[in-house]
Design an enzyme around this catalytic site. Structure first.
Site, PDB file in Angstrom:
ATOM      1  N   ASP A 138      23.615  38.183  32.870  1.00 58.61           N
ATOM      2  CA  ASP A 138      23.177  39.371  33.618  1.00 58.61           C
ATOM      3  C   ASP A 138      21.809  39.784  33.085  1.00 58.61           C
ATOM      4  O   ASP A 138      21.653  40.052  31.880  1.00 58.61           O
ATOM      5  CB  ASP A 138      24.183  40.513  33.441  1.00 58.61           C
ATOM      6  CG  ASP A 138      23.820  41.719  34.302  1.00 58.61           C
ATOM      7  OD1 ASP A 138      23.442  41.518  35.462  1.00 58.61           O
ATOM      8  OD2 ASP A 138      23.906  42.853  33.791  1.00 58.61           O
ATOM      9  N   ASN A 190      12.131  46.475  39.283  1.00 58.19           N
ATOM     10  CA  ASN A 190      11.989  46.778  40.710  1.00 58.19           C
ATOM     11  C   ASN A 190      11.305  48.126  40.928  1.00 58.19           C
ATOM     12  O   ASN A 190      10.427  48.263  41.789  1.00 58.19           O
ATOM     13  CB  ASN A 190      13.358  46.785  41.390  1.00 58.19           C
ATOM     14  CG  ASN A 190      13.996  45.416  41.443  1.00 58.19           C
ATOM     15  OD1 ASN A 190      13.289  44.399  41.475  1.00 58.19           O
ATOM     16  ND2 ASN A 190      15.317  45.367  41.464  1.00 58.19           N
ATOM     17  N   ASP A 249      12.297  39.989  42.282  1.00 58.31           N
ATOM     18  CA  ASP A 249      12.738  38.699  42.828  1.00 58.31           C
ATOM     19  C   ASP A 249      12.060  37.534  42.112  1.00 58.31           C
ATOM     20  O   ASP A 249      12.686  36.501  41.852  1.00 58.31           O
ATOM     21  CB  ASP A 249      12.418  38.626  44.322  1.00 58.31           C
ATOM     22  CG  ASP A 249      13.361  39.472  45.163  1.00 58.31           C
ATOM     23  OD1 ASP A 249      14.385  39.929  44.613  1.00 58.31           O
ATOM     24  OD2 ASP A 249      13.076  39.684  46.353  1.00 58.31           O
ATOM     25  N   GLU A 281      21.920  40.207  40.220  1.00 59.26           N
ATOM     26  CA  GLU A 281      21.145  39.564  39.154  1.00 59.26           C
ATOM     27  C   GLU A 281      22.058  38.809  38.184  1.00 59.26           C
ATOM     28  O   GLU A 281      21.630  38.427  37.097  1.00 59.26           O
ATOM     29  CB  GLU A 281      20.321  40.606  38.396  1.00 59.26           C
ATOM     30  CG  GLU A 281      21.109  41.679  37.706  1.00 59.26           C
ATOM     31  CD  GLU A 281      21.382  42.897  38.587  1.00 59.26           C
ATOM     32  OE1 GLU A 281      21.765  43.930  38.038  1.00 59.26           O
ATOM     33  OE2 GLU A 281      21.199  42.795  39.815  1.00 59.26           O
TER      34      GLU A 281
END
Length: 347
Positions: free
Chosen positions: A224, A232, A241, A267
Site C-alpha cells: 500500500d 494527489n 497516477d 493504490e
C-alpha cells in the site's frame, strides 16, 4: 556491377512502383518464416505435374531472392540480379524460356553456366489480391524444352494455391496478434502494467490449487503506497497516477518469472510468490520497500518521494489453507505495518 546484372537492369528495369510491390511482400511477413510441409508439398507437386526435376517457391525483395521451398535442388538466398525470377515479377501470367543458354537475359547467370546447368525455365508470378507479384512458383530442367498447355495451366493453379497458403498464414498470424492484444487488455491494469484484479484472483486460485497438490510454499505480499492522497492533493491526480505507474514498473522489474503481481485496488498491489516460504517473502518485501523509498518521482518542476507499507502472508497448509485466508493474513499484516508507523514490513 556484373555483366549479367547490367543485362538484367537494362532489359528488365525495376518497375517504378517496386516500393508498392515490396510493401505487398512485407505484409505477409514470410521471408524468414519456415516453409513447413504445406509449401514443400506444393513445390514437389509442381515438379511432378510438370515432369521436371526442379521446382521452387521464390520471394523477391529489393535486392535478393529468397527460396522459400524447393524440390530437387537446395537453394538459399541469392542476389536478385542472379535469379531468373527477377524477370517473372515484371508482369505477365507466365514466363517461360525454353533454352536459358540461348537467351541474352539468362545465358550468363550462375545457374545457367554452373552445375546443374539449367536450360528450361517456366514460372508463374505469385500475385497478391491487389496485383503485385511478390515472387514466383517456378519449374526448371537441365534439358531444353517447354511445358505443354495443360502443364502451364496446372502450374498457374498451383501458384494460386501457394498464394492462398501465404494468405492463410498471414491471417493466422494477424488473428493470433489480435487475440494476444485482447488477452493483454483483459488481464492487464492499464496504469501499472500489472495484472488487473480479476486476473490476479484467477492466478491466485491456480497457485493455491498447485501449492495444495504439491505441498509447496506460497506467499503473498500486500503493498500500500503511503499517503498517496497527499500527492494527489498537492500535485494533482496525474502526478499520483504517475507515481503508481512508476511503482508498478519497479515491481515488474523485481519479481521473478513465476511470480504474479497485480493491482489489488486503488493504490494497493498484491504480489504472489510461488515456492517461497514466509522468510523469503519477508526478504523480498523489505527489498521492495527500500527500493520504493529510494525512487524519486517527477512532479512537474519538482520531485517527490513516497514510501510503502507491506504485509506478508504465507500458505502453511495448517492455519491457512485457502486463497481467502492467505489474503486476509497478508492484509492483516499490512494494517499492522500502517498502524506501526508505515514504511515498514510486517508479517
Amino acid at each position: 556491377m556484373s555483366a549479367a546484372e547490367k543485362i538484367i537492369r537494362a532489359l528488365y528495369p525495376r518497375q517504378s512502383d517496386d516500393h508498392n510491390r515490396l510493401a505487398a511482400l512485407y505484409r505477409y511477413d514470410a521471408l524468414n518464416a519456415p516453409a513447413g510441409e504445406d509449401f514443400t508439398f506444393l513445390t514437389e507437386l509442381a515438379a511432378r505435374v510438370c515432369d521436371v526435376p526442379y521446382a521452387f517457391i521464390t520471394l523477391l525483395d529489393a535486392e535478393r531472392a529468397f527460396v522459400k521451398s524447393f524440390a530437387g535442388l537446395a537453394l538459399g538466398a541469392m542476389p536478385r540480379s542472379q535469379c531468373y525470377c527477377s524477370l517473372a515479377v515484371l508482369g505477365g501470367e507466365t514466363s517461360e524460356i525454353c533454352d536459358l543458354s540461348k537467351d541474352a537475359r539468362t545465358a550468363g547467370l550462375p545457374l545457367t553456366i554452373e552445375a546443374p546447368f539449367m536450360r528450361m525455365y517456366s514460372s508463374v508470378p505469385l500475385a497478391t489480391s491487389d496485383g503485385y507479384a511478390i515472387g514466383t512458383l517456378s519449374v526448371m530442367d537441365s534439358k531444353p524444352g517447354c511445358l505443354s498447355t495443360s502443364q502451364r495451366d496446372l502450374l498457374r493453379k498451383l501458384a494460386r494455391q501457394v498464394m492462398a497458403l501465404f494468405e492463410l498464414r498471414a491471417n493466422e498470424r494477424a488473428l493470433k496478434t489480435s487475440m494476444d492484444e485482447l488477452e493483454t487488455l483483459a488481464t492487464t491494469d492499464e496504469l501499472t502494467g500489472l495484472h488487473n484484479r480479476r486476473s490476479l484472483m484467477n492466478r491466485l486460485s491456480f497457485e493455491v490449487a498447485r501449492t495444495r497438490r504439491f505441498r509447496t510454499p506460497l506467499s503473498a505480499v500486500m503493498v500500500d503506497v503511503d499517503h498517496i492522497k497527499n500527492v494527489n492533493d498537492e500535485f494533482g491526480h496525474q502526478a499520483g497516477d504517475e507515481v503508481l505507474a512508476v511503482i508498478g514498473r519497479l515491481v515488474r522489474e523485481n519479481v521473478r518469472v513465476i511470480d504474479v503481481a497485480g493491482r489489488y485496488g486503488g493504490e494497493e498491489l498484491c504480489i504472489l510468490l510461488p515456492n517461497t516460504p514466509l522468510e523469503g517473502a519477508r526478504k523480498f518485501a523489505e527489498t521492495l520497500r527500500s527500493r520504493i523509498e529510494a525512487q524519486v518521482h517527477g512532479a512537474g518542476a519538482r520531485t517527490v518521494t513516497v514510501t510503502a507499507s507491506l504485509g506478508v502472508g504465507s500458505f502453511n497448509h495448517m492455519d491457512i489453507d485457502d486463497a481467502e485466508m492467505l489474503l486476509k493474513q497478508a492484509e492483516a499484516a499490512l494494517y499492522r505495518a500502517k498502524a506501526n508507523g508505515r514504511n515498514r514490513v510486517e508479517g
